[in-house]
Design a protein around this motif. Structure first.
Motif, PDB file in Angstrom:
ATOM      1  N   ALA A  96       0.733  -1.324  -0.018  1.00 39.24           N
ATOM      2  CA  ALA A  96      -0.205   0.097   0.169  1.00 39.24           C
ATOM      3  C   ALA A  96       0.893   1.246  -0.134  1.00 39.24           C
ATOM      4  N   SER A  97       2.083   1.136   0.757  1.00 36.09           N
ATOM      5  CA  SER A  97       2.985   2.387   0.816  1.00 36.09           C
ATOM      6  C   SER A  97       3.348   2.432  -0.597  1.00 36.09           C
ATOM      7  N   LYS A  98       3.910   1.477  -1.289  1.00 33.47           N
ATOM      8  CA  LYS A  98       4.475   1.601  -2.544  1.00 33.47           C
ATOM      9  C   LYS A  98       3.513   2.348  -3.486  1.00 33.47           C
ATOM     10  N   ALA A  99       2.114   1.665  -3.770  1.00 34.58           N
ATOM     11  CA  ALA A  99       1.077   2.163  -4.482  1.00 34.58           C
ATOM     12  C   ALA A  99       0.831   3.364  -4.393  1.00 34.58           C
ATOM     13  N   SER A 100       1.099   4.008  -3.076  1.00 34.09           N
ATOM     14  CA  SER A 100       0.476   5.334  -2.936  1.00 34.09           C
ATOM     15  C   SER A 100       1.682   6.563  -3.171  1.00 34.09           C
ATOM     16  N   LEU A 101       2.687   5.938  -3.481  1.00 33.26           N
ATOM     17  CA  LEU A 101       3.680   7.089  -4.028  1.00 33.26           C
ATOM     18  C   LEU A 101       3.386   7.817  -5.215  1.00 33.26           C
ATOM     19  N   SER A 102       3.732   9.200  -5.312  1.00 31.18           N
ATOM     20  CA  SER A 102       3.610  10.009  -6.229  1.00 31.18           C
ATOM     21  C   SER A 102       4.558   9.616  -7.437  1.00 31.18           C
ATOM     22  N   PRO A 103       4.198   9.910  -8.460  1.00 28.61           N
ATOM     23  CA  PRO A 103       5.335   9.602  -9.843  1.00 28.61           C
ATOM     24  C   PRO A 103       6.699  10.039  -9.804  1.00 28.61           C
ATOM     25  N   VAL A 104       6.730  11.329  -9.124  1.00 30.49           N
ATOM     26  CA  VAL A 104       8.013  11.931  -8.936  1.00 30.49           C
ATOM     27  C   VAL A 104       8.835  11.315  -7.766  1.00 30.49           C
ATOM     28  N   ALA A 105       8.114  10.813  -6.697  1.00 36.90           N
ATOM     29  CA  ALA A 105       8.996  10.036  -5.496  1.00 36.90           C
ATOM     30  C   ALA A 105       9.126   8.860  -6.118  1.00 36.90           C
ATOM     31  N   ALA A 106       8.510   8.050  -6.860  1.00 41.74           N
ATOM     32  CA  ALA A 106       8.720   6.659  -7.368  1.00 41.74           C
ATOM     33  C   ALA A 106      10.190   6.725  -8.197  1.00 41.74           C
ATOM     34  N   PHE A 107      10.038   7.980  -9.122  1.00 45.89           N
ATOM     35  CA  PHE A 107      11.114   7.868 -10.144  1.00 45.89           C
ATOM     36  C   PHE A 107      12.219   8.470  -9.287  1.00 45.89           C
ATOM     37  N   CYS A 108      12.336   9.222  -8.665  1.00 42.81           N
ATOM     38  CA  CYS A 108      13.733   9.530  -7.696  1.00 42.81           C
ATOM     39  C   CYS A 108      14.233   8.407  -6.762  1.00 42.81           C
ATOM     40  N   ARG A 109      13.175   7.772  -6.171  1.00 45.40           N
ATOM     41  CA  ARG A 109      13.665   6.708  -5.405  1.00 45.40           C
ATOM     42  C   ARG A 109      14.439   5.560  -6.372  1.00 45.40           C
ATOM     43  N   GLY A 110      13.701   5.195  -7.575  1.00 42.78           N
ATOM     44  CA  GLY A 110      14.047   4.274  -8.364  1.00 42.78           C
ATOM     45  C   GLY A 110      15.503   4.712  -8.860  1.00 42.78           C
ATOM     46  N   ILE A 111      15.878   6.046  -9.152  1.00 48.65           N
ATOM     47  CA  ILE A 111      17.212   6.572  -9.664  1.00 48.65           C
ATOM     48  C   ILE A 111      18.397   6.217  -8.632  1.00 48.65           C
ATOM     49  N   MET A 112      17.956   6.446  -7.371  1.00 52.79           N
ATOM     50  CA  MET A 112      18.952   6.332  -6.093  1.00 52.79           C
ATOM     51  C   MET A 112      19.216   4.770  -5.988  1.00 52.79           C
ATOM     52  N   CYS A 113      17.977   3.972  -6.021  1.00 48.53           N
ATOM     53  CA  CYS A 113      18.110   2.568  -5.867  1.00 48.53           C
ATOM     54  C   CYS A 113      19.064   1.883  -6.918  1.00 48.53           C
ATOM     55  N   SER A 151      17.406   3.433   3.072  1.00 47.27           N
ATOM     56  CA  SER A 151      16.801   4.527   2.556  1.00 47.27           C
ATOM     57  C   SER A 151      15.400   4.494   1.895  1.00 47.27           C
ATOM     58  N   GLY A 152      14.904   3.613   1.837  1.00 50.74           N
ATOM     59  CA  GLY A 152      13.447   3.653   1.322  1.00 50.74           C
ATOM     60  C   GLY A 152      13.528   3.714  -0.146  1.00 50.74           C
ATOM     61  N   TYR A 153      14.468   3.403  -0.679  1.00 51.81           N
ATOM     62  CA  TYR A 153      14.409   3.503  -2.474  1.00 51.81           C
ATOM     63  C   TYR A 153      13.652   2.417  -3.160  1.00 51.81           C
ATOM     64  N   GLU A 154      13.514   2.513  -4.250  1.00 49.88           N
ATOM     65  CA  GLU A 154      12.572   1.647  -4.936  1.00 49.88           C
ATOM     66  C   GLU A 154      13.190   0.532  -5.975  1.00 49.88           C
ATOM     67  N   HIS A 155      12.965  -0.450  -5.976  1.00 50.39           N
ATOM     68  CA  HIS A 155      13.472  -1.356  -6.963  1.00 50.39           C
ATOM     69  C   HIS A 155      12.633  -2.112  -7.762  1.00 50.39           C
ATOM     70  N   CYS A 156      12.458  -1.961  -9.053  1.00 50.87           N
ATOM     71  CA  CYS A 156      11.524  -2.419  -9.933  1.00 50.87           C
ATOM     72  C   CYS A 156      11.364  -4.250  -9.645  1.00 50.87           C
ATOM     73  N   TRP A 178       7.044   4.244 -13.099  1.00 48.74           N
ATOM     74  CA  TRP A 178       8.176   5.188 -12.777  1.00 48.74           C
ATOM     75  C   TRP A 178       9.293   4.767 -11.983  1.00 48.74           C
ATOM     76  N   VAL A 179       8.958   3.518 -11.270  1.00 47.70           N
ATOM     77  CA  VAL A 179      10.392   3.010 -10.845  1.00 47.70           C
ATOM     78  C   VAL A 179      11.378   2.440 -11.589  1.00 47.70           C
ATOM     79  N   THR A 180      10.608   1.749 -12.795  1.00 50.33           N
ATOM     80  CA  THR A 180      11.288   1.214 -13.927  1.00 50.33           C
ATOM     81  C   THR A 180      12.200   2.229 -14.482  1.00 50.33           C
ATOM     82  N   LEU A 181      11.592   3.406 -14.958  1.00 52.13           N
ATOM     83  CA  LEU A 181      12.169   4.462 -15.514  1.00 52.13           C
ATOM     84  C   LEU A 181      13.300   4.917 -14.432  1.00 52.13           C
ATOM     85  N   GLY A 182      13.018   5.332 -13.319  1.00 56.34           N
ATOM     86  CA  GLY A 182      14.185   5.704 -12.294  1.00 56.34           C
ATOM     87  C   GLY A 182      15.228   4.711 -12.405  1.00 56.34           C
TER      88      GLY A 182
END
Length: 298
Positions: free
Chosen positions: A161-178, A212-217, A253-257
């Motif tokens: 639920a936490s991941k599904a509620s992320l905004s596109p910008v947050a998901a994208f940026c967390r994907g970059i750092m991951c 750090s809470g980053y996102e991995h697709c 968005w996580v995949t793109l990040g």
């Protein structure tokens, strides 16, 4: 004195681990092997990688189910157990989309074209998804969510639920750092010469991105379906649809990040810094390429 000098020379000359320029050449060699791999083989090895990463994610849910842990302790311990997934990919040999973002190095070095690069990425991405869903089905059958008095299921639903509620910008940026951290782990594993080297190369970056809470697709290919499946048992139809839409948005968005973090910030940067002035190496023969892909798959 002679022994100390010898040891210093060994480390300085890259005998302890590969120096960055040689690591770049190895990354290009590994990429060439992956690009020449038959699609059926790449897909099967990608299924294994999806399964491995999902195993690490499942271990992370066990940690998350312990409410007695503080936030920092839970995050750090989650990262330590999640690193099992990447370690299995690196040592056992499998094809992971996020790590394979480093294949951009071989493409920029002229070892293979962009079409082969993208085709390999798409095949591996699909295989990773299948492997992740396979473990979802297995764990549903095993009633994994019932562990710790049902707390594992609660943790799975909460994470999804936490991941599904992320905004596109947050998901994208967390994907970059991951994927900056994941690809640095894979990069350092190229430099390592032993299983212990590769283990240490995997653990610290992975612990960093999870803590750090980053996102991995690929991890989210497990977290989202499993958590939403667990949670949907108590939801009405409209709520399930909203969560499903959020999960799809997260994966996009996580995949793109992840692509930006791994292929651009790590792969392209190292190639620009270390590889632009070097002559293009000839493509390996088919037998060498297949052997390299089998031995050093990531």
């Amino acid at each position: 004195m002679a022994e100390q000098k010898s040891a210093g020379t060994s480390i300085g000359s890259g005998q302890d681990c590969l120096l960055p320029a040689r690591t770049l050449r190895k990354a290009a060699d590994v990429g060439a092997g992956k690009a020449s791999m038959p699609h059926w083989r790449a897909f099967l090895l990608a299924v294994m990688a999806g399964l491995f990463i999902a195993m690490g994610a499942a271990l992370m849910l066990v940690v998350k189910s312990d409410s007695s842990l503080g936030f920092a302790s839970s995050q750090i311990l989650s990262g330590l157990v999640f690193s099992v997934g990447l370690f299995l990919v690196v040592v056992a040999g499998a094809e992971l989309f996020t790590g394979n973002n480093l294949m951009v190095i071989g493409c920029l070095s002229g070892r293979y074209g962009a079409s082969r690069l993208v085709g390999s990425w798409l095949t591996v991405y699909a295989g990773n998804f299948v492997g992740s869903l396979l473990l979802v089905l297995i764990l549903v059958g095993a009633n994994f969510a019932g562990l710790n008095g049902g707390a594992v299921g609660v943790a799975a639903a909460s994470v999804a639920a936490s991941k599904a509620s992320l905004s596109p910008v947050a998901a994208f940026c967390r994907g970059i750092m991951c994927n900056v951290l994941v690809c640095l782990a894979v990069w350092m594993s190229f430099a390592g010469r032993s299983v212990a080297d590769k283990f240490l190369a995997c653990v610290m970056p992975v612990m960093g991105f999870v803590a750090s809470g980053y996102e991995h697709c690929v991890a989210n290919m497990f977290f989202l379906p499993y958590g939403l499946l667990t949670q949907s048992l108590g939801l009405e139809g409209d709520a399930s649809v909203v969560l499903l839409a959020g999960a799809c948005s997260n994966l996009l968005w996580v995949t793109l990040g992840n692509l930006v973090g791994g292929a651009v910030l790590v792969g392209c940067t190292y190639w620009l810094a270390l590889g632009r002035e070097r002559p293009k190496a000839p493509a390996p023969s088919a037998s060498v390429a297949e052997q390299g892909s089998a031995d050093t798959s990531r």
